[in-house]
Design an enzyme around this catalytic site. Structure first.
Site, PDB file in Angstrom:
ATOM      1  N   GLU A 141     -13.838  -8.534  -0.464  1.00  0.00           N
ATOM      2  CA  GLU A 141     -13.204  -8.656   0.849  1.00  0.00           C
ATOM      3  C   GLU A 141     -14.230  -8.701   1.977  1.00  0.00           C
ATOM      4  O   GLU A 141     -13.928  -9.207   3.053  1.00  0.00           O
ATOM      5  CB  GLU A 141     -12.209  -7.519   1.082  1.00  0.00           C
ATOM      6  N   ARG A 178      -0.483  -0.926  -4.648  1.00  0.00           N
ATOM      7  CA  ARG A 178      -1.745  -0.200  -4.611  1.00  0.00           C
ATOM      8  C   ARG A 178      -1.444   1.258  -4.318  1.00  0.00           C
ATOM      9  O   ARG A 178      -0.723   1.562  -3.363  1.00  0.00           O
ATOM     10  CB  ARG A 178      -2.668  -0.761  -3.536  1.00  0.00           C
ATOM     11  N   ASP A 191      -7.989   1.200  -5.008  1.00  0.00           N
ATOM     12  CA  ASP A 191      -9.163   0.797  -4.231  1.00  0.00           C
ATOM     13  C   ASP A 191     -10.170   1.938  -4.212  1.00  0.00           C
ATOM     14  O   ASP A 191      -9.910   2.996  -3.641  1.00  0.00           O
ATOM     15  CB  ASP A 191      -8.731   0.437  -2.806  1.00  0.00           C
ATOM     16  N   HIS A 234       0.836  -1.194   0.000  1.00  0.00           N
ATOM     17  CA  HIS A 234       0.000   0.000   0.000  1.00  0.00           C
ATOM     18  C   HIS A 234       0.872   1.246   0.000  1.00  0.00           C
ATOM     19  O   HIS A 234       1.531   1.550   0.996  1.00  0.00           O
ATOM     20  CB  HIS A 234      -0.895   0.027   1.231  1.00  0.00           C
ATOM     21  N   ASP A 237      -6.183  -5.959   9.552  1.00  0.00           N
ATOM     22  CA  ASP A 237      -7.271  -6.475  10.381  1.00  0.00           C
ATOM     23  C   ASP A 237      -7.337  -7.993  10.334  1.00  0.00           C
ATOM     24  O   ASP A 237      -8.140  -8.602  11.044  1.00  0.00           O
ATOM     25  CB  ASP A 237      -8.611  -5.870   9.958  1.00  0.00           C
ATOM     26  N   HIS A 273      -7.899 -10.494   0.240  1.00  0.00           N
ATOM     27  CA  HIS A 273      -7.707  -9.377   1.162  1.00  0.00           C
ATOM     28  C   HIS A 273      -6.615  -9.747   2.170  1.00  0.00           C
ATOM     29  O   HIS A 273      -6.562 -10.880   2.648  1.00  0.00           O
ATOM     30  CB  HIS A 273      -9.031  -9.124   1.870  1.00  0.00           C
ATOM     31  N   GLU A 293      -2.790  -9.501  -1.224  1.00  0.00           N
ATOM     32  CA  GLU A 293      -2.544  -8.234  -0.537  1.00  0.00           C
ATOM     33  C   GLU A 293      -1.638  -8.478   0.671  1.00  0.00           C
ATOM     34  O   GLU A 293      -1.772  -9.477   1.363  1.00  0.00           O
ATOM     35  CB  GLU A 293      -3.871  -7.631  -0.066  1.00  0.00           C
TER      36      GLU A 293
END
Length: 402
Positions: A262, A147, A210, A122, A316, A312, A339
């Protein structure tokens, strides 16, 4: 062989994780992840009050039967809480089974389809210049896919823009923070970001974006069309997918590849999207979609239509899910990409593992099982802290999709 005990461990080494540990009468234990970002304790209750009492005395080798027992037997099927609880059990049972077999989990799934797992990181910044610099950092680290998200002028706290470069935790407050959104401004800005990135880095690197469910189908089609010259690897979550037919309109107007899933909980959330070939990548996760047992079915259905996986992998999901996902990725024949948001050092210490990154790829554990454990003594030093995901509002105050 019988399950003798099962317990839930909640820890917060920078963010909350829900871990299920299942123990057997043969001294073999398994670990599963049941984390539901911003709603963690709902899964804890489901496991402790409704699932664990049923597990005691069961044969942990009957992975499929236990999955069906927890899914069909509950009558109330699907949903994020139920499916994460099932996933926690399912992954712990696969961990036990692979340990009993003395082999890494991917071997039980059918063996390798590839040597390494291509991942994307990211890169983000408050403006285009800083996002370009962040992409350069990931390229220097060997990433083949990145990303890219940028702050949008005039939009307060635009999605995907964090304070750091490698660690990003959106569940950041005791009560939900409010972020802004303006579709018109985003549609003007996002193509400028990718024009700049391609002008700077060329076309040898995969670039992803995204949209985070922010656009209507028509707006998403417009964005996808404008991004076509920049050859994105995918445009993710272009519009909310509760109405799977919404993706038909997007598909009719752009060839930019589409990824979604996701927040999906089951194969039924993705069935029409897959069968009608309205997406290119399915992003359902092991922890979100009921564990390995169910995610394999989603992947097999997708494979019939040349749709690839793109699980995903944000923070988290605990290292338990990431480590297990790498075994799934190593096996699954229709793999696309994984990811990879790096966990904090504290999280990595709580969850010992031996998967590793090198030159744009992750490599799964070769230990028996999925290769991730939990240091319970260390985990106890990080007690649960309530944390919510943000919400998004338009300029007029209307609540929007975060």
């Amino acid at each position: 062989m019988k399950i003798t005990s099962a317990r839930v461990i909640v820890t917060c080494p920078g963010r909350n994780f829900v871990t299920l540990k299942i123990e057997t009468d043969q001294g073999v234990h398994g670990i599963g992840d049941g984390t539901l970002n911003g709603r963690e304790l709902s899964v804890v209750s489901y496991l402790e009050d409704h699932v664990i009492p049923c597990l005691i005395g069961m044969d942990p080798r009957r992975v499929e039967d236990i999955w069906q027992y927890l899914y069909r037997g509950a009558y109330w099927r699907r949903g994020p809480v139920t499916m994460r609880a099932i996933a926690a059990v399912d992954v712990a049972l696969w961990d036990i089974k692979a340990k009993m077999a003395g082999m890494p989990l991917y071997q039980l799934l059918g063996g390798r389809s590839r040597d390494g797992i291509m991942v994307y990181g990211h890169a983000n910044g408050a403006d285009i210049d800083r996002t370009v610099a962040a992409v350069a950092t990931y390229i220097d680290m060997g990433y083949k896919a990145i990303r890219a998200q940028s702050g949008v002028p005039g939009v307060e706290k635009a999605y995907g823009v964090s304070g750091g470069t490698l660690h990003y935790e959106p569940a950041d407050a005791d009560l939900p923070t409010v972020t802004g959104w303006d579709t018109r401004k985003a549609l003007n800005h996002v193509p400028q970001l990718f024009a700049r990135l391609r002008d700077t880095f060329g076309f040898d690197y995969h670039l992803l974006h995204d949209a985070h469910h922010r656009y209507t189908p028509q707006e998403a089609a417009n964005l996808g069309k404008m991004l076509e010259p920049y050859q994105l690897f995918w445009l993710e979550d272009a519009t909310p997918a509760e109405n799977q037919e919404a993706f038909r309109l997007i598909r009719q107007h752009t060839v930019t590849p589409l990824a979604v899933g996701e927040i999906f909980n089951s194969i039924w959330d993705a069935k029409d999207l897959i069968q009608n070939q309205l997406i290119d990548y399915i992003r359902a996760t092991i922890v979100g979609a009921g564990g390995l047992t169910h995610l394999r079915r989603i992947a097999d259905l997708a494979g019939l239509y040349q749709i690839r996986t793109g699980c995903h992998g944000a923070t988290d999901l605990s290292p338990v899910t990431l480590g297990t996902a790498l075994h799934f990725d190593t096996w699954v024949p229709n793999f696309g990409i994984q990811e990879y948001m790096r966990h904090t050092e504290e999280t990595d210490a709580v969850f010992p593992h031996d998967y590793h990154y090198k030159d744009g790829y992750l490599f799964c554990s070769e230990q028996p099982g999925h290769g991730v454990d939990i240091d319970e003594e260390l985990a106890a030093k990080y007690p649960y802290q309530r944390a919510y995901l943000p919400v998004a509002r338009l300029a007029d105050g209307q609540l929007w999709n975060w």
